[in-house]
Design a protein around this motif. Structure first.
Motif, mmCIF file in Angstrom:
data_model
loop_
_atom_site.group_PDB
_atom_site.id
_atom_site.type_symbol
_atom_site.label_atom_id
_atom_site.label_comp_id
_atom_site.label_asym_id
_atom_site.label_seq_id
_atom_site.Cartn_x
_atom_site.Cartn_y
_atom_site.Cartn_z
ATOM 1 N N LEU A 48 0.686 -1.146 -0.015
ATOM 2 C CA LEU A 48 -0.150 0.009 -0.131
ATOM 3 C C LEU A 48 0.712 1.277 0.179
ATOM 4 O O LEU A 48 0.745 2.222 -1.126
ATOM 5 C CB LEU A 48 -0.937 -0.047 1.195
ATOM 6 C CG LEU A 48 -2.381 -0.673 0.977
ATOM 7 C CD1 LEU A 48 -3.213 -0.556 2.033
ATOM 8 C CD2 LEU A 48 -2.947 0.192 -0.299
ATOM 9 N N PRO A 49 1.739 1.212 0.960
ATOM 10 C CA PRO A 49 2.338 2.797 0.893
ATOM 11 C C PRO A 49 3.117 3.052 -0.236
ATOM 12 O O PRO A 49 3.237 4.290 -0.524
ATOM 13 C CB PRO A 49 3.377 2.628 2.199
ATOM 14 C CG PRO A 49 3.136 1.299 2.611
ATOM 15 C CD PRO A 49 2.218 0.445 1.869
ATOM 16 N N ASP A 50 3.706 2.217 -0.915
ATOM 17 C CA ASP A 50 4.334 2.604 -1.976
ATOM 18 C C ASP A 50 3.746 2.840 -3.459
ATOM 19 O O ASP A 50 3.990 3.005 -4.580
ATOM 20 C CB ASP A 50 5.351 1.181 -2.408
ATOM 21 C CG ASP A 50 6.430 1.355 -1.324
ATOM 22 O OD1 ASP A 50 6.886 0.291 -0.911
ATOM 23 O OD2 ASP A 50 6.678 2.371 -0.954
ATOM 24 N N MET A 51 2.253 2.693 -3.292
ATOM 25 C CA MET A 51 1.586 2.887 -4.495
ATOM 26 C C MET A 51 1.719 4.114 -5.155
ATOM 27 O O MET A 51 1.866 4.516 -6.397
ATOM 28 C CB MET A 51 -0.165 2.647 -4.552
ATOM 29 C CG MET A 51 -0.299 1.136 -4.555
ATOM 30 S SD MET A 51 -0.196 0.320 -6.235
ATOM 31 C CE MET A 51 -1.625 1.078 -6.982
ATOM 32 N N GLY A 52 1.406 5.338 -4.327
ATOM 33 C CA GLY A 52 1.558 6.561 -4.829
ATOM 34 C C GLY A 52 0.907 6.962 -6.072
ATOM 35 O O GLY A 52 -0.507 6.365 -6.119
ATOM 36 N N GLY A 53 1.187 7.569 -7.244
ATOM 37 C CA GLY A 53 0.609 7.736 -8.112
ATOM 38 C C GLY A 53 0.850 6.769 -9.382
ATOM 39 O O GLY A 53 0.493 6.997 -10.512
ATOM 40 N N GLN A 54 1.548 5.601 -9.097
ATOM 41 C CA GLN A 54 1.861 4.684 -9.967
ATOM 42 C C GLN A 54 0.983 3.543 -10.486
ATOM 43 O O GLN A 54 -0.092 3.617 -9.849
ATOM 44 C CB GLN A 54 3.057 3.786 -9.633
ATOM 45 C CG GLN A 54 4.419 4.497 -8.801
ATOM 46 C CD GLN A 54 5.175 3.842 -8.317
ATOM 47 O OE1 GLN A 54 6.233 3.274 -8.714
ATOM 48 N NE2 GLN A 54 4.849 3.415 -6.904
ATOM 49 N N THR A 55 1.093 3.096 -11.828
ATOM 50 C CA THR A 55 0.133 2.061 -12.005
ATOM 51 C C THR A 55 0.503 0.791 -11.275
ATOM 52 O O THR A 55 1.590 0.875 -10.783
ATOM 53 C CB THR A 55 0.392 1.692 -13.667
ATOM 54 O OG1 THR A 55 1.581 1.066 -13.762
ATOM 55 C CG2 THR A 55 0.326 2.865 -14.572
ATOM 56 N N PHE A 56 -0.291 -0.139 -11.506
ATOM 57 C CA PHE A 56 0.031 -1.429 -10.385
ATOM 58 C C PHE A 56 1.282 -2.084 -10.923
ATOM 59 O O PHE A 56 2.217 -2.254 -9.900
ATOM 60 C CB PHE A 56 -1.155 -2.457 -10.560
ATOM 61 C CG PHE A 56 -0.885 -3.671 -9.502
ATOM 62 C CD1 PHE A 56 -0.898 -3.181 -8.337
ATOM 63 C CD2 PHE A 56 -0.437 -4.756 -10.378
ATOM 64 C CE1 PHE A 56 -0.506 -4.404 -7.252
ATOM 65 C CE2 PHE A 56 -0.104 -5.827 -9.416
ATOM 66 C CZ PHE A 56 -0.120 -5.715 -8.179
ATOM 67 N N LEU A 57 1.675 -2.224 -12.279
ATOM 68 C CA LEU A 57 2.794 -2.755 -12.438
ATOM 69 C C LEU A 57 3.932 -1.901 -11.956
ATOM 70 O O LEU A 57 4.883 -2.734 -11.777
ATOM 71 C CB LEU A 57 2.809 -2.944 -14.114
ATOM 72 C CG LEU A 57 1.725 -3.944 -14.756
ATOM 73 C CD1 LEU A 57 2.069 -4.260 -16.279
ATOM 74 C CD2 LEU A 57 1.910 -5.270 -13.952
ATOM 75 N N GLU A 58 3.969 -0.745 -12.039
ATOM 76 C CA GLU A 58 5.117 0.042 -11.544
ATOM 77 C C GLU A 58 5.160 -0.205 -10.002
ATOM 78 O O GLU A 58 6.487 -0.306 -9.639
ATOM 79 C CB GLU A 58 4.779 1.526 -11.882
ATOM 80 C CG GLU A 58 5.161 2.119 -13.416
ATOM 81 C CD GLU A 58 4.622 3.251 -13.703
ATOM 82 O OE1 GLU A 58 4.917 3.864 -14.921
ATOM 83 O OE2 GLU A 58 3.763 3.984 -12.921
ATOM 84 N N ALA A 59 4.054 -0.140 -9.344
ATOM 85 C CA ALA A 59 4.326 -0.288 -8.042
ATOM 86 C C ALA A 59 4.728 -1.747 -7.730
ATOM 87 O O ALA A 59 5.741 -1.652 -6.665
ATOM 88 C CB ALA A 59 2.892 0.000 -7.240
#
Lengths: 412, 256
Positions: free
Chosen positions: A307-318
């Motif tokens: 969760l904390p790393d999602m930010g504005g990224q797509t799921f694959l980036e996260a």
């Protein structure tokens, strides 16, 4: 009878967690599904425990975890026999016991579920160790199936931009690998949906673990070791999300009702490294007899960091980022930050580190980490030597004395 | 008030009596097969010797690897805690205890009250313990009691590994066949034990003054080798083998 701890009093035992039966049902169905995959026209992929499973779920491939199998072998006390078999086959006793037990069971098929369902492909991510590379290469030769290796660089300080690009490019290669071997294209809408479920599931799992921040804790790390199975094997599915919601409700109810897993919880401990699967009951009763609850651990929380790393990224980036930054793929300074945070969050009085003969990346640095914890935080820390699956590496009387002595120190 | 401490070690069983804060007597015998019987016998001997009656004892604390088999003890406490208390009683300046017994070696850091701050114990191996020295004495056909004296005459201690007792024994046997002097071999054996223990001590962090306890403390050769490797003077307890039992009796007194 002389004893420096209370007798185990069954009448005082906390009520069992009701969700356990649902969990067993889900895991049974999961293995039945995996074992009958061919009849259903589905493919099976073996994947490492820290590997990105979400693309498999999105492609409708059944993921199977040799490490989860290793844990089952350990808990069924079949580890020593299978490890001996692997040693007969020529594998070193110094090799990881998950690898030894699993390799031996591929040949012998006498484990708790009569051997894992055979793989159609293998997905190996080295974020957890280097052993998996050779282990999966062995499996690829034995089963004559394709192997995809996802290489995650070690995170010394920061997850650099070059590391991000490097891992993300491999994620797309991974998807291409799946498309080739499944003969279908990835549906990216479905991929994002699986991603959402994965984030939701890991968030719920973290919420489950967080219930132990309550004093007294409604469950202990020994329960977390058991309930962990779904977030490992069925991460990214609705089943896992629903299950953890049910478990969370039950634990919150236990808190509301004042039910604690250790009846007279006085001391709160943090566990480091994998469980000693064949001795979880013994250890659990040992600590409970000292009124000590293992309220958190560094192991089960490794599956909740999304969760904390999602930010504005797509799921694959996260995904590229979170799978690279798992607990045992980071520097000791970052490990210390995580442990220090857990010590504060769960109000921990002491730490117990399992120096695990099998898991070198997890155990390397424990003595330094211990020193940092004791010097900077003043939290007493005990190291016990054992192995997660190979019972031959466990000396009960030695560990008994160390735990007793450690608890005497905490109590004095 | 009279309290007793019973320490059941892997090789010897020890008992100590404390009367009104003073050591009233001690006894020691081989543990043998029956740990529980040894505990009873070693206490009976001590009672005979001191003229104290069993009924006069207020509290009994057991310790050592056989601590839970002493069924007449009021409480069992680990040898770690007992050694800390025992060393503090003998010499209140002590802040670090090195205990090397039959099958265990341990290092214990204590505070100014004898309370344990940190400790470490040997892993699942007899290297660095009394048993290691016994095996070597047998291979060399030498009396273990003479080891300290003989090793003092060494000119160049032989290199003997500290990884494994069995391997070290075969190293000694090949050194014998090569004609290495007994003095150098025994000195090498002491270095081997000391290297293992000093590494463990450094892991915890040596805080002098250091006291050595346990049966191996009687061996001056090991003590000298340890002093040099730990870079600290070692005070050998005058009751080296009885330190755990004394500590147990003292902790019993505190339970009142």
């Amino acid at each position: 009878m002389a004893d420096n701890q209370k007798k185990h009093d069954p009448a005082k035992k906390a009520p069992k967690i009701q969700a356990v039966s649902r969990m067993k049902e889900i895991m049974t169905n999961y293995y039945i599904d995996a074992k009958t995959a061919r009849e259903q026209g589905k493919k099976v992929a073996w994947i490492t425990s820290g590997g990105p499973v979400e693309p498999l779920i999105a492609m409708d491939v059944i993921p199977v975890y040799p490490e989860n199998h290793g844990a089952m072998i350990g808990a069924s006390k079949m580890g020593a026999q299978l490890c001996e078999k692997a040693e007969e086959m020529g594998y070193s006793r110094d090799l990881c016991s998950y690898a030894r037990a699993d390799i031996a069971d591929s040949v012998q098929k006498t484990g708790p579920i009569g051997g894992l369902p055979e793989p159609d492909m293998l997905v190996c991510c080295n974020n957890i160790c280097g052993t998996v590379l050779k282990w999966y290469e062995t499996a690829a030769r034995y089963y004559k199936v394709p192997l995809f290796i996802l290489d995650t660089p070690f995170v010394h300080t920061e997850f650099s931009d070059s590391a991000r690009k490097y891992v993300l490019s491999q994620i797309y290669e991974y998807i291409a690998f799946l498309e080739t071997h499944c003969g279908t294209k990835m549906n990216y809408d479905r991929m994002e949906e699986v991603g959402r479920l994965s984030v939701e599931g890991t968030g719920l799992w973290q919420a489950v673990l967080d219930t132990c921040a309550h004093r007294p804790a409604p469950m202990t790390a020994f329960d977390a070791f058991f309930h962990l199975a779904l977030i490992v094997t069925l991460r990214g599915t609705r089943t896992a999300v629903d299950y953890y919601r049910q478990l969370l409700d039950e634990l919150n109810q236990r808190i509301a009702d004042g039910v604690s897993m250790v009846p007279d919880e006085k001391y709160r401990l943090l566990w480091d490294n994998l469980p000693v699967w064949y001795k979880t009951r013994w250890l659990s009763e040992k600590f409970a007899a000292h009124d000590a609850a293992l309220v958190a651990d560094t192991y089960t929380s490794a599956w909740s960091g999304m969760l904390p790393d999602m930010g504005g990224q797509t799921f694959l980036e996260a995904m590229a980022e979170t799978y690279t930054k798992v607990y045992i793929n980071i520097s000791i300074d970052r490990m210390f930050d995580i442990v220090a945070n857990m010590i504060e969050k769960y109000q921990v009085d002491g730490m117990v580190m399992h120096s695990n003969r099998s898991c070198k990346p997890y155990s390397l640095g424990q003595y330094d980490l211990r020193q940092m914890i004791m010097d900077r935080l003043g939290v007493p820390t005990l190291i016990i030597e054992a192995d997660m699956v190979d019972e031959r590496a466990f000396s009960e009387s030695q560990i008994d004395t160390r735990i007793d002595a450690f608890m005497e120190t905490l109590k004095s | 008030m009279i309290t007793a401490g019973i320490d059941i070690g892997s090789i010897t069983a020890k008992a100590a009596l404390i009367r009104d804060g003073k050591l009233a007597g001690t006894s020691l015998q081989f543990t043998g097969y029956h740990a529980a019987k040894a505990g009873n016998a070693v206490l009976e001997t001590l009672l005979d010797r001191t003229g104290i009656r069993r009924d006069d004892i207020d509290i009994i604390v057991s310790t050592g690897y056989g601590r839970n088999s002493v069924d007449f003890a009021d409480k069992a406490v680990t040898e770690i805690t007992c050694h800390g208390a025992g060393a503090h009683f003998i010499d209140p300046e002590i802040r670090f205890v090195v205990d090397v017994g039959g099958q265990d070696s341990k290092v214990i850091k204590i505070d100014g009250t004898g309370k344990v701050i940190d400790f470490a114990m040997n892993d699942k191996c007899a290297a660095g313990t009394g048993r290691f020295l016994e095996v070597m004495a047998r291979a060399l056909e030498a009396d273990l009691d003479d080891f300290g004296r003989i090793s003092a005459e060494a000119d160049a201690p032989a290199a003997i590994s500290s990884i494994c007792t069995v391997f070290a024994e075969s190293e000694v046997i090949s050194l014998i066949s090569r004609g290495e002097s007994r003095q150098n071999m025994i000195a090498g054996i002491h270095e081997s034990v000391a290297s293992r223990i000093s590494a463990m001590a450094r892991r915890v962090g040596v805080t002098p003054p250091v006291m050595m306890t346990g049966g191996v403390a009687r061996n001056q050769g090991v003590v000298r080798a340890l002093e040099s490797r730990m870079d600290a003077e070692i005070r050998v307890s005058p009751h080296a083998q009885l330190n755990g039992a004394i500590g147990a009796a003292l902790l019993a007194a505190r339970m009142q």
